[in-house]
Design a protein around this motif. Structure first.
Motif, PDB file in Angstrom:
ATOM      1  N   ARG A 207       0.808  -1.216   0.000  1.00  0.00           N
ATOM      2  CA  ARG A 207       0.000   0.000   0.000  1.00  0.00           C
ATOM      3  C   ARG A 207       0.842   1.268   0.000  1.00  0.00           C
ATOM      4  O   ARG A 207       0.524   2.238  -0.647  1.00  0.00           O
ATOM      5  N   ARG A 347     -17.124   2.558  -8.213  1.00  0.00           N
ATOM      6  CA  ARG A 347     -16.290   3.336  -7.285  1.00  0.00           C
ATOM      7  C   ARG A 347     -15.252   4.189  -8.000  1.00  0.00           C
ATOM      8  O   ARG A 347     -14.541   4.967  -7.363  1.00  0.00           O
ATOM      9  N   LYS A 350     -11.735   5.376  -6.558  1.00  0.00           N
ATOM     10  CA  LYS A 350     -11.458   4.821  -5.228  1.00  0.00           C
ATOM     11  C   LYS A 350     -10.924   3.384  -5.302  1.00  0.00           C
ATOM     12  O   LYS A 350     -10.328   2.884  -4.361  1.00  0.00           O
ATOM     13  N   LEU A 352     -10.823  -0.857  -5.639  1.00  0.00           N
ATOM     14  CA  LEU A 352     -11.527  -1.948  -4.962  1.00  0.00           C
ATOM     15  C   LEU A 352     -11.327  -1.884  -3.456  1.00  0.00           C
ATOM     16  O   LEU A 352     -10.267  -1.489  -2.993  1.00  0.00           O
ATOM     17  N   PRO A 353     -12.328  -2.289  -2.696  1.00  0.00           N
ATOM     18  CA  PRO A 353     -12.143  -2.391  -1.245  1.00  0.00           C
ATOM     19  C   PRO A 353     -11.204  -3.558  -0.906  1.00  0.00           C
ATOM     20  O   PRO A 353     -11.087  -4.510  -1.675  1.00  0.00           O
ATOM     21  N   ARG A 354     -10.546  -3.466   0.246  1.00  0.00           N
ATOM     22  CA  ARG A 354      -9.540  -4.470   0.583  1.00  0.00           C
ATOM     23  C   ARG A 354     -10.123  -5.868   0.729  1.00  0.00           C
ATOM     24  O   ARG A 354      -9.483  -6.864   0.383  1.00  0.00           O
ATOM     25  N   TRP A 355     -11.340  -5.941   1.233  1.00  0.00           N
ATOM     26  CA  TRP A 355     -11.893  -7.286   1.431  1.00  0.00           C
ATOM     27  C   TRP A 355     -12.033  -8.017   0.096  1.00  0.00           C
ATOM     28  O   TRP A 355     -11.890  -9.230   0.008  1.00  0.00           O
TER      29      TRP A 355
END
Ligand code: HDD
Ligand code: HEM
Ligand code: HEM
Lengths: 447, 343
Positions: A207, A347, A350, A352-355
């Protein structure tokens, strides 16, 4: 344990081990070819770095793929002498042609790895094209042997004698073309998703290293797109394969679907376990008429159930679970990839979300599980036959297998599996991505 | 020419080619191990430089050999598969350890020496075991129990014949590989490594010859038929010895360039390769018409003619298609000075 059971366990394990490396051996060169081409088109050196690092990993995997393939090839002769006697007379041709594919792969792999610096960029693309071609061809050719066992053709069998042999008809037996495409597409899918898995994992870890994250993100998107396309292809073609089962190996389809009574408007049962005592599928979800529709494109299609066949010829009932695992994984992965692209779209910047990245780490291993389930289904769903309706397993097997051999080979596979992982991790730890990327930057400044 | 004759000749060619390539390959692996820790000489480095691009291709020749046996002679496959279960499995295990650990040793720096040792030693055993399959096919080690052929493993392990074959396999691979690497070293302008391999070859040459003679002397009583036939092939075997003498003596011929030390390794390699060609041809002729004595003969086990025809056609087409690639490969790794002479 008796010799037949040992032979089956030993050969099954050898193939199950080989297939992991063989599948990656088909899928990864294809991915390398794509990035070599992209590098040529875009001039983006990140793709060159990908090609280089994947090749290194692939070369290590080949160190297991090749000896394990040799084991399978020789072990066939040692464990199934009766089968090989029949193979030699009927389906020897693809085995021999496969040799040329192996040569092609081996020659160009060496050239690509050890002579890369002496090749022009265009010749490099051609070289890696031949690597991918050789690997894909070996998968497509060996499938001829397997489909011959499922749907034998090209000879007449009379009083234990094989006559009127037509080698090409045996080669292009009824289920060949569909299965060969299926094997190839599922291998390309698995190779791509294996890369998605690694890239997703790395994205979670990098990250705060933006330069590396950019690199992994390119690999991630590329492999996800290719894996997604291949998975749709695999499913469409898998549907065709199932229709061919309906036509040519009805008892296999019946066992796969846990269907006992022959009927029109046959239901499809998702999940659950086929119970050998009650002859029902427990805990499954039933969709009325669906099986008839899938098998014959109409609710009126008559699907034959297991009761129509003598019980001693039934395939094992656990094939229902194996089939469900394969199809389930295929369906799940298609939806997952579709979902990921929707999320991207929604999104925007932004990302993808981490999950979701965590979930995507699983796509490679899941694909591989699909491959394993598919093969074990295809082979054990043919039981009690080694060559469908021609030769039974007892008549194919050696009489002298012993437990010692099984233990020896299993230990060998375990040892190799552990060491290959250690070697790969050690290598990539010693050669961090940052170095490769820096090298590129330096080279870029010079030129 | 009959189909049988063509198939048999092809099979002999495959066996011969693999005997040479396999010996060089496994032997080179062994020398890479021996010279691994001696940093002063380039001998180990050269062995590795030869092996890294070539081992895969060599391995395909082994697969080709196995596949040819069952596709040309299916019913021999039945007997061979049955009796070779144990020796074949051992060969597979050593072969796998060898190839995998060799690739691992190319990749990691940690434990490199250990990996090299495992791969060098298992590789050493592979040709030895492969050659020791030969006595099994010539009689005395197979018994038929309840209609099932069985290998008499105990008898095999106690038989001097088995060990003479084993010794022959071992010395052949070490000799051929040392000789080949001496030529490779000359091509790479590494004179020190050349001298190392040359002196090894000088030692090993007579040893292989002696081992070959011993295998004939110690043949099993059941294999006397083969001995008799071998005696009949005296002519070919004498030619083979003559080829040996030419090849071996070339190690002392004056070099073409004055700066080089003694010996013409290229001629030596060609002479010895010719020697093995003549000798394996003579041995194969002596073995005719049996694949496995006394139960499996070539005539009885040949496959049906449509299959044979298809196989031969595909063989011709395939070889023609691949030939240019083989030549390209050869030029990149055996001739290209920038590869051979990199530092
Ligand atoms: C990533 C792996 C993978 C995935 C997702 C699928 N398959 Fe598959 N399948 C294989 C990997 C595989 C395989 C390993 O490649 C097999 C084993 C033998 C063969 O020919 O291909 C196979 C065999 C196989 C067979 C058996 C052929 C026979 O025994 O003769 C059928 C009927 C299907 N598949 C059908 C499907 C369907 C309807 C899928 C829907 C999504 C599907 N497969 C997804
Ligand atoms: C009974 C089944 C099989 C046999 C007898 C077999 C045999 C072999 C052999 C002998 C090799 C080593 C080749 C070499 O020396 O370079 C090999 C490698 C390989 N096999 Fe298998 N195999 C089988 C199943 C499969 C399947 C199902 C696939 C495809 C999914 C496959 C794909 C490959 C690939 C890609 C390689 C890697 C390297 C190469 O092409 O050289 N094999 N196999
Ligand atoms: C590469 C992936 C494959 C896997 C993981 C696999 C797995 C298995 C398993 C688990 C068995 C045992 C079946 C049982 O006991 O019920 C088996 C049997 C067998 N398979 Fe496959 N198989 C593969 C591909 C092939 C191919 C390509 C061939 C053709 C050359 C083949 C030939 C056989 C034979 C000869 C048997 C033994 C006889 C029999 O049980 O019918 N398999 N395999």
């Amino acid at each position: 344990m008796d010799s037949v059971i040992i032979s089956r366990s030993l050969f099954g394990s050898s193939l199950a081990f080989h297939i992991i490396f063989a599948t990656l051996g088909v899928g990864i060169p294809f991915m390398i070819l794509i990035v070599e081409i992209l590098r040529k088109i875009t001039g983006d050196e990140d793709y060159g770095v990908m090609a280089k690092r994947w090749t290194k990993g692939f070369a290590v995997l080949l160190g297991v793929a090749i000896p394990s393939g040799t084991i399978v090839g020789v072990q066939m002769n040692l464990l199934w002498p009766g089968f090989m006697e029949l193979v030699g007379q009927t389906i020897a041709l693809p085995f021999q042609i496969e040799i040329y594919a192996f040569f092609l792969e081996a020659i160009f792999m060496s050239i690509y790895v050890y002579a890369a610096d002496r090749l022009s960029p265009n010749i490099r693309i051609i070289t890696v094209f031949f690597v991918a071609l050789g690997a894909s061809a070996s998968a497509v050719l060996i499938t001829a042997a397997n489909t011959f066992m499922n749907t034998p053709a090209g000879f007449t069998y009379e009083n234990g004698e094989i006559i009127d042999v037509d080698p090409w008809a045996a080669f292009f037996n009824p289920s060949y073309v569909t299965s060969a495409i299926h094997v190839l597409l599922s291998a390309l899918m698995t190779g791509a998703f294996a890369i998605t898995s690694v890239a997703a994992y790395k994205l979670l870890k990098t990250r705060n290293k933006p330069r590396e994250a950019i690199f992994h993100h390119k690999a991630f998107i590329l492999s996800l797109i290719i894996g997604g396309i291949m998975s749709v292809g695999t499913a469409v073609n898998g549907h065709q394969a199932a229709q061919e089962l309906h036509q040519y190996q009805p008892e296999k389809l019946a066992a796969a679907e846990g269907l006992f009574e022959s009927q029109t408007n046959a239901p499809l049962v998702l999940g659950g376990f086929a119970d050998p005592k009650t002859h029902t599928v427990k805990y499954g979800i039933e969709i009325p008429g669906m099986l008839s529709l899938l098998a014959g494109n109409s609710f009126d299609e008559y699907v034959r159930g297991l009761y129509e066949f003598p019980e001693e010829n039934w395939p094992p009932l656990y094939t229902h679970t194996l089939f469900n695992i394969m199809v389930g994984i295929g369906t799940f992965l298609i939806f997952l990839v579709g979902f990921v692209f929707v999320v991207y779209f929604v999104r925007k910047k932004k990302g993808l979300p981490r999950w979701l990245f965590r979930l995507l780490v699983l796509v490679g291993p899941l694909s591989m599980l699909g491959i394993e389930a598919g093969w074990v289904f295809s082979c054990s769903g043919r039981q009690p036959w080694t060559v469908y309706h021609i030769q039974r397993v007892e008549d194919a097997a050696t009489a002298s297998a012993n437990t010692m051999l099984l233990v020896l080979f299993l230990s060998l596979y375990l040892l190799l599996a552990i060491i290959v992982v250690i070697v790969l991790l050690a290598y990539f730890k010693r050669k961090p991505l940052a170095n490769d990327l820096n090298n590129v930057k330096r080279k870029g400044l010079e030129t | 020419m009959t189909n049988t004759f063509i198939a048999t000749t092809l099979l002999w060619v495959f066996i011969y080619v693999y005997a040479i390539l396999g010996s060089i390959d496994f032997g080179a692996g062994f020398w890479a191990m021996v010279f691994e820790t001696r940093k002063k000489t380039k001998a180990g480095l050269l062995a590795n430089r030869f092996l890294s691009p070539s081992w895969e291709v060599t391995n395909v020749f082994l697969v080709l050999l196995v596949i040819s046996v069952f596709s040309f002679f299916p019913s021999a496959a039945y007997t061979l598969g049955t009796v070779l279960l144990i020796p074949g499995s051992l060969i597979l295990i050593f072969l796998t350890l060898r190839s995998a650990f060799m690739v691992f040793s190319f990749t990691t720096e940690s434990y490199r020496t250990t990996l090299k040792y495992i791969s060098g030693i298992s590789g050493l055993l592979v040709p030895a075991l492969l050659v020791s399959v030969l006595p099994i096919t010539s009689g005395g080690f197979i018994e038929i129990i309840n209609g099932q052929e069985q290998l008499l493993l105990g008898k095999l392990f106690r038989s001097p014949s088995e060990y003479t074959y084993l010794a022959f396999g071992l010395s052949s691979q070490l000799f051929l590989s040392a000789l080949f690497l001496s030529d490779y070293a000359r091509e790479a302008l590494e004179e020190a490594a050349y001298r190392t391999y040359r002196s090894l070859a000088i030692w090993l040459g007579p040893m292989t010859l002696a081992a070959a003679v011993l295998t004939v002397i110690f043949m099993e009583p059941e294999a006397q038929w083969l001995k008799v036939n071998i005696m009949e092939q005296r002519g070919w075997f004498s030619l083979s010895v003559a080829a040996f003498i030419i090849g071996y003596s070339a190690l002392w011929w004056p070099a073409k360039q004055k700066t080089h030390s003694k010996g013409r390794p290229r001629i030596a390699v060609l002479g010895i390769v010719a020697q093995y060609g003549l000798a394996t041809f003579a041995y194969a002729s002596a073995h005719w018409p049996y694949i496995v004595y006394p139960m499996i003969s070539i005539e009885e086990s040949i496959t049906n003619s449509p299959m044979l025809q298809a196989l031969l056609i595909s063989f011709i087409v395939g070889s023609l298609l691949l030939l240019p690639f083989f030549i390209y490969f050869w030029r990149l790794f055996m001739k290209d000075r920038s590869y051979l002479r990199q530092k």
